[in-house]
Design an enzyme around this catalytic site. Structure first.
Site, mmCIF file in Angstrom:
data_model
loop_
_atom_site.group_PDB
_atom_site.id
_atom_site.type_symbol
_atom_site.label_atom_id
_atom_site.label_comp_id
_atom_site.label_asym_id
_atom_site.label_seq_id
_atom_site.Cartn_x
_atom_site.Cartn_y
_atom_site.Cartn_z
ATOM 1 N N ILE A 1 0.816 -1.218 0.000
ATOM 2 C CA ILE A 1 0.000 0.000 0.000
ATOM 3 C C ILE A 1 0.847 1.265 0.000
ATOM 4 C CG2 ILE A 1 -1.988 -1.067 1.119
ATOM 5 C CD1 ILE A 1 -1.026 0.073 3.767
ATOM 6 N N ASP B 1 7.019 19.525 7.748
ATOM 7 C CA ASP B 1 6.754 19.289 6.324
ATOM 8 C C ASP B 1 5.361 18.705 6.121
ATOM 9 O OD1 ASP B 1 7.291 19.314 3.628
ATOM 10 O OD2 ASP B 1 8.251 17.355 3.623
#
Length: 710
Positions: A246, A363
């Site tokens: 995934i 971030d």
């Protein structure tokens, strides 16, 4: 509990400063060094002879004063911290008068003792003695580069280093967790035993039948023994069944997995240990692990297991099946204001949970926010598989920003229209068109490139002070959230350009580039309270909102009466899942067309592997055990030293639960299967393949229900 960690009475009588007490205890606990008989034969032990005679009392007094002074010197020199590279062993050698030169090393003393000075070429017996002596010295000596003793300043500098403090905290948490868990286990076991005994004595089925009582008691003891063994087992890679991939990053992969014994579904991150060490990413992995183990918040993804082997490190995390916020935006284009307010409020709550742990993300992106099975937000990716927030990336983006200073020259060239930079348009449809074109160009570049792109990324959501290398605090995450709110309502980030260079230039001149979007007829897209919030988030550090309380007080969030009740509200989108293994909201890594957007990631991973292979060829490493300082060690153990304290197992692990042979709980509940509502597992008659579990291979694309609203 505190009584278990108090000092012993013999230590409580001292009244030293804390660090002096520890050093003194360490020095007193040093062991004497033993030398073999062959070496002892040649060591001068004349100093141990009877007391010398003195011609007069004055000479005796003078000799005693010298001896006392030498003893004081000896005591000071030989107080060596336990973790010092060397332990003082001078107390086994003769005490000599203090000289102006540095103390002679024990090796030299022993070697000099073997030569009497009269025979420069020793005989065979002497050579054998020397070899035996050398073998003993090799075991006593530290490595050549660590033959010195730490000074007091060096010792306390090492003791106060970040690594030492982290290891100290890990040790403290380990023992506290160990004893708390042990006491909890003992108490629960006593309660279970009392219940079993009561039932065996009062239940008519067993009351008058000694044979049945003994049989049931034996079964109970067997289940307790099985539980105790389960508690001692450490997780391993083979304990997890891989269902499908995934996620993909530069350092490893993410797999949807199931733990074989407990049947737990998790997202298992597998990272290359050598590559992490080579690229100096160890600290980010440890930070990720520390954040996930310390959190109790529903807003942050939980860690289930953390473990390692000689080559890999593993993080088994809570599986969040609804995909990420980026996928939601891609499916809808943009959100209507009520939906945007719902998601941004949950994002603020999630980021605040991270700040309360003492961490700053630095971030944040839409990809970092996942949607759980109930439609609510969870924050993840604190700098791990995808290489998020690595210092090299920030440094390269900083250099990129500095190099764009040359664009200022274009503004002075009135004859060059191609190079003349214009302030971004405020018309929403034009900016949306430019943003879509830039995304298509980026995907086309990724599909055409055969090598990894630069580490430089797009700074769409990163605060300017991070790129400029200036001091910053956790409010830089508020800047990122302001950019995401802007994009959620407009369909493009506030500083996006047709090219990456333009994005950097817009960010560098953010005060000019940040414009309130308008429609063709001149109407503003944002309401006044929405725009007021955005300009307080995307602002200079001094003018930016400073804490979560100030965020809550903004008029934009006036409709939210109870911030502690956000997860009880009905979300605008709830994932439609077939079963707990459904990964349909994640990319299908078996689809070649879908994998085109990962081409840059795969190329970077291949580049990293080549770098690692090149470094391995230049360094001679063996797989056999070798001898180092008289100890046997495996070459792979040096990588484990970087991940000390990494192993973790969550408290709600079903292996810590107890069930009886028929699937009932240890309190004789009414369960009737291997898995009951309490998540407790039958440790004796476990079925490997559970019933009612789907295959989880449905990877068809999903139509986001929100898409029908826009």
């Amino acid at each position: 509990m505190t009584n278990f960690f108090n000092r012993s009475p013999k230590h409580q009588s001292h009244h030293y400063q804390p660090h002096q007490q520890d050093v003194t205890d360490i020095s007193y606990s040093m062991e004497n060094v033993s030398i073999s008989s062959n070496a002892m034969m040649d060591i001068d032990t004349s100093y141990r002879s009877s007391k010398p005679t003195y011609n007069n009392p004055q000479q005796q007094q003078q000799q005693q004063q010298q001896q006392q002074a030498q003893n004081n010197l000896f005591n000071k020199e030989n107080i060596t911290p336990l973790n010092s590279p060397t332990k003082s062993i001078l107390h086994n050698s003769p005490q000599q008068a203090k000289s102006s030169t540095s103390p002679q090393h024990l090796y030299n003393k022993l070697v000099n003792a073997n030569y009497n000075g009269n025979s420069p070429q020793p005989g065979i017996q002497q050579q054998q003695n020397n070899r035996a002596l050398q073998n003993n010295i090799n075991q006593l000596q530290p490595p050549l580069n660590k033959r010195y003793k730490l000074t007091e300043a060096e010792f306390y500098a090492k003791a106060n280093s970040a690594r030492t403090k982290r290891l100290t905290s890990i040790a403290q948490l380990y023992f506290l967790d160990y004893y708390c868990d042990m006491f909890d286990y003992v108490i629960n076991r006593r309660e279970r035993t009392a219940i079993v005994e009561k039932n065996l004595l009062t239940d008519p089925m067993y009351k008058n039948d000694i044979t049945k009582q003994q049989f049931e008691w034996k079964n109970y003891i067997g289940r307790e023994r099985a539980l105790l063994r389960k508690r001692r087992l450490k997780p391993k890679h083979k304990d997890f069944e891989m269902i499908t991939q995934i996620g993909q990053g530069g350092y490893g992969q993410v797999f949807l997995s199931r733990k074989r014994d407990t049947r737990e579904i998790c997202a298992l991150k597998i990272l290359n240990k050598k590559l992490l060490i080579k690229l100096d990413e160890t600290r980010h992995v440890l930070t990720e692990r520390d954040i996930l183990t310390n959190t109790r918040s529903d807003w942050l993804v939980k860690l289930l297991y953390a473990f390692q082997d000689q080559e890999k490190v593993f993080l088994a995390m809570e599986f969040v099946p609804g995909g990420d916020f980026r996928t939601l935006l891609n499916n809808t284009g943009y959100l209507i204001p009520p939906h945007a307010r719902f998601y941004i409020s949950e994002m603020f709550a999630a980021v605040n949970s991270l700040h309360e742990l003492g961490f700053t993300h630095r971030d944040l992106k839409p990809e970092n926010f996942l949607i759980d099975s109930k439609g609510h937000i969870k924050l993840t990716d604190f700098g791990l598989a995808a290489g998020t927030v690595c210092n090299d990336r920030i440094e390269s983006m900083k250099i990129k920003l500095q190099n764009l200073q040359n664009l200022n020259d274009f503004n002075d060239d009135s004859n060059n229209d191609n190079h003349h930079y214009q302030v971004p348009s405020s018309l929403i449809y034009e900016r949306q068109k430019i943003f879509k074109q830039s995304q298509q160009q980026q995907q086309q570049q990724n599909s055409n490139n055969t090598t990894a792109n630069s580490i430089v990324g797009s700074p769409d959501y990163m605060a300017l002070e991070v790129l400029e290398g200036k001091n910053y605090n956790y409010t830089i995450d508020y800047w990122s959230l302001g950019c995401m709110l802007f994009e959620a309502l407009c369909g493009y980030p506030p500083f996006s350009g047709s090219k990456q260079d333009e994005t950097y230039y817009n960010l560098k001149h953010w005060k000019t580039a940040l414009r309130r979007p308008q429609t063709k007829d001149g109407r503003y897209v944002f309401s006044d309270r929405t725009w007021n919030l955005i300009i307080k988030l995307i602002a200079s550090p001094n003018n930016r909102l400073q804490n979560f309380k100030q965020v809550q007080q903004q008029s934009y969030f006036s409709d939210i009466k109870d911030w502690g009740n956000l997860r009880q509200k009905t979300p605008p989108f709830t994932p439609q899942l077939d079963n707990e293994e459904d990964a349909g909201y994640f990319d299908d890594f078996e689809d070649d067309e879908m994998m085109m957007k990962y081409k840059d990631v795969f190329a970077r991973q291949e580049q990293n592997e080549q770098l690692l292979e090149k470094s391995n060829t230049t360094t001679t490493t063996t797989t056999t055990t070798t001898t180092k300082n008289g100890k046997r060690f495996s070459p792979g153990s040096k990588f484990n030293d970087n991940f000390i304290g990494f192993t973790f197992k969550h408290k709600s692990n079903p292996n810590n639960k107890f069930t009886n042979g028929s699937g009932n709980t240890g309190r004789y509940g009414n369960g009737n299967g291997n898995n009951n509502n309490n998540g407790e597992i039958n440790l004796l008659n476990m079925v490997e393949n559970g019933n009612g579990i789907g295959n989880g291979n449905s990877r068809s694309s999903r139509l986001n229900p929100l898409a029908t609203l826009y």
